[in-house]
Structures are given as structure tokens and as C-alpha cells.
Design a protein around this motif. Structure first.
Motif, PDB file in Angstrom:
ATOM      1  N   THR A   1       0.840  -1.190   0.000  1.00  0.00           N
ATOM      2  CA  THR A   1       0.000   0.000   0.000  1.00  0.00           C
ATOM      3  C   THR A   1       0.877   1.241   0.000  1.00  0.00           C
ATOM      4  O   THR A   1       1.760   1.385   0.824  1.00  0.00           O
ATOM      5  N   LYS A   2       0.618   2.125  -0.925  1.00  0.00           N
ATOM      6  CA  LYS A   2       1.426   3.337  -1.046  1.00  0.00           C
ATOM      7  C   LYS A   2       1.000   4.365  -0.007  1.00  0.00           C
ATOM      8  O   LYS A   2      -0.180   4.635   0.169  1.00  0.00           O
ATOM      9  N   LEU A   3       1.977   4.938   0.679  1.00  0.00           N
ATOM     10  CA  LEU A   3       1.714   5.975   1.661  1.00  0.00           C
ATOM     11  C   LEU A   3       1.530   7.321   0.970  1.00  0.00           C
ATOM     12  O   LEU A   3       2.295   7.674   0.074  1.00  0.00           O
ATOM     13  N   TYR A   4       0.502   8.058   1.374  1.00  0.00           N
ATOM     14  CA  TYR A   4       0.336   9.403   0.846  1.00  0.00           C
ATOM     15  C   TYR A   4      -0.404  10.258   1.867  1.00  0.00           C
ATOM     16  O   TYR A   4      -1.076   9.757   2.767  1.00  0.00           O
ATOM     17  N   ILE A   5      -0.232  11.560   1.722  1.00  0.00           N
ATOM     18  CA  ILE A   5      -0.906  12.519   2.596  1.00  0.00           C
ATOM     19  C   ILE A   5      -2.295  12.804   2.028  1.00  0.00           C
ATOM     20  O   ILE A   5      -2.447  13.086   0.846  1.00  0.00           O
ATOM     21  N   THR A   6      -3.310  12.708   2.866  1.00  0.00           N
ATOM     22  CA  THR A   6      -4.681  12.972   2.413  1.00  0.00           C
ATOM     23  C   THR A   6      -5.138  14.379   2.788  1.00  0.00           C
ATOM     24  O   THR A   6      -5.870  15.018   2.045  1.00  0.00           O
ATOM     25  N   THR A   7      -4.699  14.841   3.955  1.00  0.00           N
ATOM     26  CA  THR A   7      -5.196  16.106   4.491  1.00  0.00           C
ATOM     27  C   THR A   7      -4.134  16.756   5.368  1.00  0.00           C
ATOM     28  O   THR A   7      -3.379  16.060   6.049  1.00  0.00           O
ATOM     29  N   ILE A   8      -4.109  18.084   5.344  1.00  0.00           N
ATOM     30  CA  ILE A   8      -3.270  18.833   6.274  1.00  0.00           C
ATOM     31  C   ILE A   8      -4.174  19.814   7.012  1.00  0.00           C
ATOM     32  O   ILE A   8      -4.834  20.647   6.393  1.00  0.00           O
ATOM     33  N   VAL A   9      -4.225  19.680   8.327  1.00  0.00           N
ATOM     34  CA  VAL A   9      -5.048  20.559   9.162  1.00  0.00           C
ATOM     35  C   VAL A   9      -4.109  21.474   9.939  1.00  0.00           C
ATOM     36  O   VAL A   9      -3.497  21.053  10.914  1.00  0.00           O
TER      37      VAL A   9
ATOM     38  N   ILE B   1      -2.340  14.305   8.019  1.00  0.00           N
ATOM     39  CA  ILE B   1      -3.112  13.060   8.113  1.00  0.00           C
ATOM     40  C   ILE B   1      -2.795  12.239   6.865  1.00  0.00           C
ATOM     41  O   ILE B   1      -2.992  12.696   5.739  1.00  0.00           O
ATOM     42  N   THR B   2      -2.276  11.035   7.061  1.00  0.00           N
ATOM     43  CA  THR B   2      -1.945  10.163   5.937  1.00  0.00           C
ATOM     44  C   THR B   2      -3.034   9.110   5.754  1.00  0.00           C
ATOM     45  O   THR B   2      -3.901   8.919   6.619  1.00  0.00           O
TER      46      THR B   2
ATOM     47  N   PHE C   1     -13.404   4.956   4.860  1.00  0.00           N
ATOM     48  CA  PHE C   1     -12.261   5.859   4.730  1.00  0.00           C
ATOM     49  C   PHE C   1     -12.706   7.311   4.950  1.00  0.00           C
ATOM     50  O   PHE C   1     -12.058   8.072   5.681  1.00  0.00           O
ATOM     51  N   LYS C   2     -13.829   7.689   4.351  1.00  0.00           N
ATOM     52  CA  LYS C   2     -14.346   9.061   4.474  1.00  0.00           C
ATOM     53  C   LYS C   2     -14.755   9.360   5.918  1.00  0.00           C
ATOM     54  O   LYS C   2     -14.446  10.432   6.453  1.00  0.00           O
ATOM     55  N   ILE C   3     -15.445   8.417   6.552  1.00  0.00           N
ATOM     56  CA  ILE C   3     -15.879   8.597   7.931  1.00  0.00           C
ATOM     57  C   ILE C   3     -14.667   8.741   8.847  1.00  0.00           C
ATOM     58  O   ILE C   3     -14.631   9.613   9.728  1.00  0.00           O
ATOM     59  N   ALA C   4     -13.653   7.894   8.638  1.00  0.00           N
ATOM     60  CA  ALA C   4     -12.458   7.920   9.478  1.00  0.00           C
ATOM     61  C   ALA C   4     -11.684   9.219   9.299  1.00  0.00           C
ATOM     62  O   ALA C   4     -11.159   9.787  10.264  1.00  0.00           O
ATOM     63  N   LYS C   5     -11.599   9.699   8.066  1.00  0.00           N
ATOM     64  CA  LYS C   5     -10.883  10.952   7.812  1.00  0.00           C
ATOM     65  C   LYS C   5     -11.570  12.113   8.534  1.00  0.00           C
ATOM     66  O   LYS C   5     -10.902  12.929   9.186  1.00  0.00           O
ATOM     67  N   GLU C   6     -12.886  12.182   8.432  1.00  0.00           N
ATOM     68  CA  GLU C   6     -13.624  13.249   9.107  1.00  0.00           C
ATOM     69  C   GLU C   6     -13.470  13.143  10.624  1.00  0.00           C
ATOM     70  O   GLU C   6     -13.388  14.167  11.318  1.00  0.00           O
ATOM     71  N   SER C   7     -13.397  11.920  11.132  1.00  0.00           N
ATOM     72  CA  SER C   7     -13.195  11.708  12.562  1.00  0.00           C
ATOM     73  C   SER C   7     -11.843  12.261  13.010  1.00  0.00           C
ATOM     74  O   SER C   7     -11.740  12.926  14.051  1.00  0.00           O
ATOM     75  N   LEU C   8     -10.797  12.007  12.223  1.00  0.00           N
ATOM     76  CA  LEU C   8      -9.464  12.504  12.566  1.00  0.00           C
ATOM     77  C   LEU C   8      -9.370  14.023  12.457  1.00  0.00           C
ATOM     78  O   LEU C   8      -8.698  14.671  13.273  1.00  0.00           O
ATOM     79  N   ILE C   9     -10.034  14.596  11.463  1.00  0.00           N
ATOM     80  CA  ILE C   9     -10.049  16.061  11.327  1.00  0.00           C
ATOM     81  C   ILE C   9     -10.694  16.677  12.567  1.00  0.00           C
ATOM     82  O   ILE C   9     -10.167  17.637  13.150  1.00  0.00           O
ATOM     83  N   ARG C  10     -11.834  16.135  12.992  1.00  0.00           N
ATOM     84  CA  ARG C  10     -12.503  16.634  14.200  1.00  0.00           C
ATOM     85  C   ARG C  10     -11.587  16.527  15.409  1.00  0.00           C
ATOM     86  O   ARG C  10     -11.491  17.452  16.218  1.00  0.00           O
TER      87      ARG C  10
ATOM     88  N   ASN D   1     -11.636  28.681  11.760  1.00  0.00           N
ATOM     89  CA  ASN D   1     -10.308  29.260  11.953  1.00  0.00           C
ATOM     90  C   ASN D   1      -9.181  28.322  11.527  1.00  0.00           C
ATOM     91  O   ASN D   1      -8.014  28.664  11.696  1.00  0.00           O
ATOM     92  N   TYR D   2      -9.528  27.151  11.018  1.00  0.00           N
ATOM     93  CA  TYR D   2      -8.517  26.158  10.638  1.00  0.00           C
ATOM     94  C   TYR D   2      -8.493  25.951   9.145  1.00  0.00           C
ATOM     95  O   TYR D   2      -9.530  25.843   8.497  1.00  0.00           O
ATOM     96  N   SER D   3      -7.282  25.902   8.614  1.00  0.00           N
ATOM     97  CA  SER D   3      -7.136  25.573   7.192  1.00  0.00           C
ATOM     98  C   SER D   3      -7.120  24.062   7.039  1.00  0.00           C
ATOM     99  O   SER D   3      -6.352  23.366   7.721  1.00  0.00           O
ATOM    100  N   ILE D   4      -7.993  23.562   6.207  1.00  0.00           N
ATOM    101  CA  ILE D   4      -8.065  22.112   5.954  1.00  0.00           C
ATOM    102  C   ILE D   4      -7.773  21.891   4.474  1.00  0.00           C
ATOM    103  O   ILE D   4      -8.588  22.197   3.609  1.00  0.00           O
ATOM    104  N   ASP D   5      -6.575  21.397   4.209  1.00  0.00           N
ATOM    105  CA  ASP D   5      -6.100  21.220   2.848  1.00  0.00           C
ATOM    106  C   ASP D   5      -6.269  19.760   2.433  1.00  0.00           C
ATOM    107  O   ASP D   5      -5.552  18.887   2.931  1.00  0.00           O
ATOM    108  N   GLU D   6      -7.264  19.490   1.588  1.00  0.00           N
ATOM    109  CA  GLU D   6      -7.516  18.139   1.104  1.00  0.00           C
ATOM    110  C   GLU D   6      -6.611  17.847  -0.079  1.00  0.00           C
ATOM    111  O   GLU D   6      -6.588  18.594  -1.054  1.00  0.00           O
ATOM    112  N   LYS D   7      -5.858  16.753   0.005  1.00  0.00           N
ATOM    113  CA  LYS D   7      -4.918  16.391  -1.078  1.00  0.00           C
ATOM    114  C   LYS D   7      -5.575  15.479  -2.093  1.00  0.00           C
ATOM    115  O   LYS D   7      -6.528  14.779  -1.802  1.00  0.00           O
TER     116      LYS D   7
END
Length: 314
Positions: A23-31, A36-37, A64-73, A308-314
Motif C-alpha cells: 500500500t502506497k503511503l500518501y498525505i490525504t489532508t493537512i489541518v 493526516i496520511t 475511509f471518508k468517515i475515518a478521515k472526518e473523525s481525525l479532522i474533528r 479558523n482552521y485551514s483544511i487542505d484536502e490532497k
């Protein structure tokens, strides 16, 4: 400096023995510079499956989508807590005894007999360590503590109304419901009927608990909407009306409560005649209504903080 840190993190992940080499590692989001990888999200997805086993029935993309939103929160909440601790001199190392009790309640809820069995399970899965689980629980604890501190003076409890409510059902048939919930609201430019139909279709397709994970804005969402046993009289009047004539396994029609909308699933019902202790019952009602109001304030405060947070989706 950020690029250097990013490089070191990627190197660490690349050589981690817990990663699937295919599985290739990649960054999905930067908060706000917090990375968040995809591996973080897979790990979080497995954690959420522990809280709601029905989640495993969903396709991987949805998990995957649910987990990503959980980590962002989680990252936003943690950051807000840290800022508030600096402003108000909170001691984030206090309440260790309370955190220990919360951890015990957590692994007991997951059907582990004791802490050692829970730790052994974590070791076998080689994902989250016990300290990481404690950190997650600590974030939720201090978030709730922060909400209470900020909004406790805005909680409005009409005790006389609650006492009248108790008098009305005192010494009569006592009815309790074991329920789950999906709490949602209308967003801007959104047709509420379309959203209601979308949620109903989702319940039919993937089940109530998985739909709660996806759509519910309540803190119970990560547990598949699980609430537990609630006395019928503890519910607001609109919810009581919605539960009328509902049997075990039924889902209510949509119920409007304030600015929110709710679906409730009845899992079990028990009926018994009890001698009501009015003081105890009043305390329960006050606690229930206080928690309801604080949950609404929590959602409002989180939405304001998120801006107030920048959420950069990759």
C-alpha cells in the motif's frame, strides 16, 4: 522547517513494520500543518469499527471518508483544547483518575473483562497502543470539560416544569426505551426533504448505525448512534409523540427538535410499575436536559472553531 518535519514523518512511516508494503503511503489532508496520511485513516477506521462493528459492512471508501472526518474533528478539538489551556492555565495532566475511570468504562463497553485483556487485544492488532487510546479519550474529556466551562451559565433548566412532569407519571406505568439516534440539521442551500429522504434511503440500504456514522452530528455518531436506556418521560414532548405506537426494531418518522432533526431507532422496550423517587427522578431529568443543551453548544462551538482552521484536502 515544515518540509523537514514532513520528510521525517514520511521516512518514519515508510519504515514502520505495521504498514502494508503493497500500500502506497500518501498525505490525504493537512489541518493547520498537522498531517493526516492514508495510514492514519486506515488505522482510525479500524478503531471506529471497534466502536461500531456494523461499520465493517460498509464499502471501504465510505469507511475511509468517515475515518478521515473523525481525525479532522479530533485534531481540531485537540488544537482548541491546547489553545484554551494556554489562555486559561488548564492542567491537561490533571484528572488522571477520572481518565482511568473513562478508560475502564470504554473497554468494558467493548466487552473486555479487564484492562489487561484490552491491552493484549491492542498488542495483537499492532495498531493503537493503550496510551494512544487514553489520549483519544482525554481529548473528548477535556473537550466536554471546556464546553461545560464555557456554556454552563447558558444552560436553562425549568425545574418547575420538570417537577410537573414527574408528578404526571409518578407511581404509574414506567416505560423505558433502548434507543439509537441520528441527529442532523439543514445546511445552507439544502432542501430538508431531500436530506430526510437521503437518510431514510441510507437506513434502508446500509442500516441505522452505519447511517448514524455518516450523517449524525451528535457525539453518539462514532458509536453508531447508540444512546442506551432512556425513560420515556425524559424525552422532550416531540420525541415522546414520535415514539408513540413504536415497537422494538421500529424507526420513528423524522422529529424536529429546535433547529435539529432526529430519527430514533427503538431497539428494546421494557415496561414496569415503579414507586418513583421524585428527588432521584428530578436529578435524572436535570442531568439529561443539561447534557442535551451542552451537546448543542458543543456542535455550535466546534463549527465556529473549525472556521479558523485551514483544511487542505490532497
Amino acid at each position: 522547517m515544515f518540509k523537514i518535519i514532513l520528510f521525517l514523518i514520511l521516512i518514519f512511516y515508510s519504515f514502520s513494520s505495521n504498514l502494508n508494503a503493497q500500500t502506497k503511503l500518501y498525505i490525504t489532508t493537512i489541518v493547520n500543518n498537522e498531517i493526516i496520511t492514508n495510514f492514519d485513516i486506515i488505522k482510525e477506521g479500524n478503531y471506529l469499527k471497534k466502536l461500531n462493528p456494523d461499520l465493517s459492512k460498509l464499502e471501504e471508501k465510505k469507511i475511509f471518508k468517515i475515518a478521515k472526518e473523525s481525525l479532522i474533528r479530533e485534531k481540531i478539538k485537540e488544537s482548541v483544547i491546547m489553545k484554551e489551556s494556554e489562555i486559561n492555565n488548564y492542567n491537561l495532566d490533571e484528572d488522571e483518575k477520572v481518565i482511568g475511570e473513562i478508560l475502564k468504562d470504554f473497554y468494558t463497553r467493548l466487552n473486555f473483562k479487564n484492562k489487561d485483556d484490552f491491552i493484549q487485544s491492542l498488542n495483537n492488532e499492532k495498531e493503537y497502543k493503550i496510551e494512544e487510546i487514553k489520549q483519544k479519550l482525554k481529548i473528548e474529556f477535556f473537550w466536554n470539560k471546556l464546553i461545560y466551562t464555557k456554556y454552563k451559565n447558558q444552560v436553562k433548566i425549568n425545574e418547575s416544569d420538570l417537577i410537573k412532569k414527574i408528578e404526571a407519571f409518578s407511581n404509574k406505568e414506567n416505560k423505558e426505551y433502548f434507543v439509537s439516534e441520528i441527529v442532523f440539521k439543514k445546511d445552507k442551500n439544502e432542501n430538508i426533504n431531500d436530506k430526510i429522504n437521503q437518510i431514510r434511503s441510507s437506513i434502508d440500504e446500509i442500516g441505522f448505525s452505519n447511517t448514524a456514522n455518516i450523517y449524525s452530528i451528535s457525539e453518539t455518531s462514532k458509536y453508531g448512534g447508540h444512546v442506551g436506556w432512556i425513560n420515556l418521560n425524559n424525552f422532550s414532548e416531540p420525541v415522546q409523540n414520535g415514539l408513540k405506537d413504536k415497537n422494538e426494531g421500529d424507526v420513528t418518522d423524522v422529529i424536529k427538535v429546535g433547529n435539529n432533526y432526529i430519527f430514533i431507532k427503538v431497539k428494546e422496550i421494557k415496561i414496569e410499575t415503579l414507586q418513583i423517587d421524585k428527588k432521584t427522578e428530578l436529578d435524572k431529568l436535570i442531568n439529561f436536559e443539561t447534557n442535551n443543551q451542552l451537546n448543542r453548544f458543543s456542535k455550535i462551538f466546534y463549527d465556529k472553531s473549525k472556521i479558523n482552521y485551514s483544511i487542505d484536502e490532497k
